[in-house]
Design a protein around this motif. Structure first.
Motif, PDB file in Angstrom:
ATOM      1  N   SER A 143       1.156  -1.257   0.070  1.00 50.86           N
ATOM      2  CA  SER A 143       0.127  -0.037  -0.061  1.00 50.86           C
ATOM      3  C   SER A 143       0.772   1.083   0.063  1.00 50.86           C
ATOM      4  O   SER A 143       2.119   1.298   0.663  1.00 50.86           O
ATOM      5  CB  SER A 143      -0.981   0.024   1.305  1.00 50.86           C
ATOM      6  N   GLY A 183      -2.708   6.784   0.727  1.00 54.65           N
ATOM      7  CA  GLY A 183      -3.790   7.030  -0.160  1.00 54.65           C
ATOM      8  C   GLY A 183      -4.441   8.284   0.479  1.00 54.65           C
ATOM      9  O   GLY A 183      -4.541   8.525   1.358  1.00 54.65           O
ATOM     10  N   ASN A 184      -5.023   8.876  -0.590  1.00 53.54           N
ATOM     11  CA  ASN A 184      -5.772  10.195  -0.147  1.00 53.54           C
ATOM     12  C   ASN A 184      -7.121  10.311  -1.003  1.00 53.54           C
ATOM     13  O   ASN A 184      -7.929  11.084  -0.919  1.00 53.54           O
ATOM     14  CB  ASN A 184      -5.001  11.583  -0.592  1.00 53.54           C
ATOM     15  N   VAL A 185      -7.250   9.284  -1.911  1.00 52.70           N
ATOM     16  CA  VAL A 185      -8.662   9.108  -2.526  1.00 52.70           C
ATOM     17  C   VAL A 185      -9.349   7.802  -2.084  1.00 52.70           C
ATOM     18  O   VAL A 185      -9.025   6.680  -2.514  1.00 52.70           O
ATOM     19  CB  VAL A 185      -8.229   8.960  -4.192  1.00 52.70           C
ATOM     20  N   HIS A 186     -10.277   8.103  -1.407  1.00 54.55           N
ATOM     21  CA  HIS A 186     -11.366   7.102  -0.900  1.00 54.55           C
ATOM     22  C   HIS A 186     -11.994   6.302  -1.838  1.00 54.55           C
ATOM     23  O   HIS A 186     -12.466   6.992  -2.715  1.00 54.55           O
ATOM     24  CB  HIS A 186     -12.458   7.752   0.144  1.00 54.55           C
ATOM     25  N   THR A 187     -12.014   4.979  -1.682  1.00 56.55           N
ATOM     26  CA  THR A 187     -12.960   4.160  -2.678  1.00 56.55           C
ATOM     27  C   THR A 187     -13.714   3.098  -1.639  1.00 56.55           C
ATOM     28  O   THR A 187     -13.191   3.239  -0.408  1.00 56.55           O
ATOM     29  CB  THR A 187     -11.938   3.444  -3.596  1.00 56.55           C
ATOM     30  N   THR A 199     -11.775   1.717   1.311  1.00 55.35           N
ATOM     31  CA  THR A 199     -10.082   1.360   1.051  1.00 55.35           C
ATOM     32  C   THR A 199      -9.885   2.802   0.476  1.00 55.35           C
ATOM     33  O   THR A 199     -10.494   3.860   0.307  1.00 55.35           O
ATOM     34  CB  THR A 199      -9.835   0.410   0.381  1.00 55.35           C
ATOM     35  N   TYR A 200      -8.460   2.753   0.027  1.00 52.27           N
ATOM     36  CA  TYR A 200      -8.099   3.780  -1.004  1.00 52.27           C
ATOM     37  C   TYR A 200      -7.471   3.271  -2.281  1.00 52.27           C
ATOM     38  O   TYR A 200      -7.292   1.847  -2.512  1.00 52.27           O
ATOM     39  CB  TYR A 200      -6.828   4.604  -0.428  1.00 52.27           C
ATOM     40  N   LYS A 201      -7.545   4.324  -3.538  1.00 53.08           N
ATOM     41  CA  LYS A 201      -7.125   3.770  -4.584  1.00 53.08           C
ATOM     42  C   LYS A 201      -5.703   3.049  -4.588  1.00 53.08           C
ATOM     43  O   LYS A 201      -5.391   2.312  -5.455  1.00 53.08           O
ATOM     44  CB  LYS A 201      -6.942   4.749  -5.762  1.00 53.08           C
ATOM     45  N   HIS A 204      -4.314   0.894  -2.452  1.00 50.81           N
ATOM     46  CA  HIS A 204      -4.327  -0.232  -1.587  1.00 50.81           C
ATOM     47  C   HIS A 204      -4.732  -1.401  -2.087  1.00 50.81           C
ATOM     48  O   HIS A 204      -5.987  -1.724  -2.458  1.00 50.81           O
ATOM     49  CB  HIS A 204      -5.291   0.206  -0.267  1.00 50.81           C
TER      50      HIS A 204
END
Length: 154
Positions: A77, A80-84, A123-125, A127
């Motif tokens: 990983s 991350g700063n873009v939540h998904t 999660t994040y993009k 990860h």
């Protein structure tokens, strides 16, 4: 998009009926029935939204990136700063395990998913997620590439 509008219209109608019913001093049984109908409509809307997500995936192709298991040792990983959100759909006849690959590339157990069950993981993009069998053998690795991704396990 149309489905969400229909859901909002239906929920608004239920709210209006609830307010009108309360203004006319409806009985507690009637209010309970209206509340139950609202809950049913909410669940139907949620089911429709889930089906729309799956339809969107089928129409546009995969909403995630599947990586071969032999690449697992090179993955980890990243911040991350873009939540998904990753929706794991176990279409297999066996239980599977879900692991997050942490910042060192080590597996971190998150969830077991029963056969034909689903699980949504925020999660994040950046990860990666590893799906294994019950013996910890890698089956697939997924990384979300859109705000809402579906990881289908076969």
């Amino acid at each position: 998009m149309q489905t969400k509008k229909q859901l909002l219209v239906a929920l608004s109608a239920v709210n209006i009926l609830s307010i009108a019913g309360a203004a006319q001093a409806v009985s507690l049984d009637q209010l309970s029935q209206i509340s139950q109908e609202a809950n049913n409509l909410y669940q139907q809307g949620k089911d429709i939204a889930d089906k729309a997500d799956e339809h969107q995936t089928n129409r546009k192709g995969q909403q995630n990136t599947s990586t071969a298991c032999h690449n697992e040792h090179g993955l980890r990983s990243k911040k991350g700063n873009v939540h998904t959100r990753m929706k794991f759909v176990n279409n297999s006849a066996k239980e599977v395990k879900i692991y997050w690959l942490n910042y060192s590339g080590d597996r971190v157990f998150y969830k077991s998913i029963a056969p034909h069950a689903k699980y949504v993981q925020p999660t994040y993009k950046t990860h990666p997620w590893v799906v294994t069998d019950r013996h910890e053998n890698c089956m697939s690795i997924f990384v979300s590439s859109l705000p809402s991704a579906i990881a289908e396990i076969r």
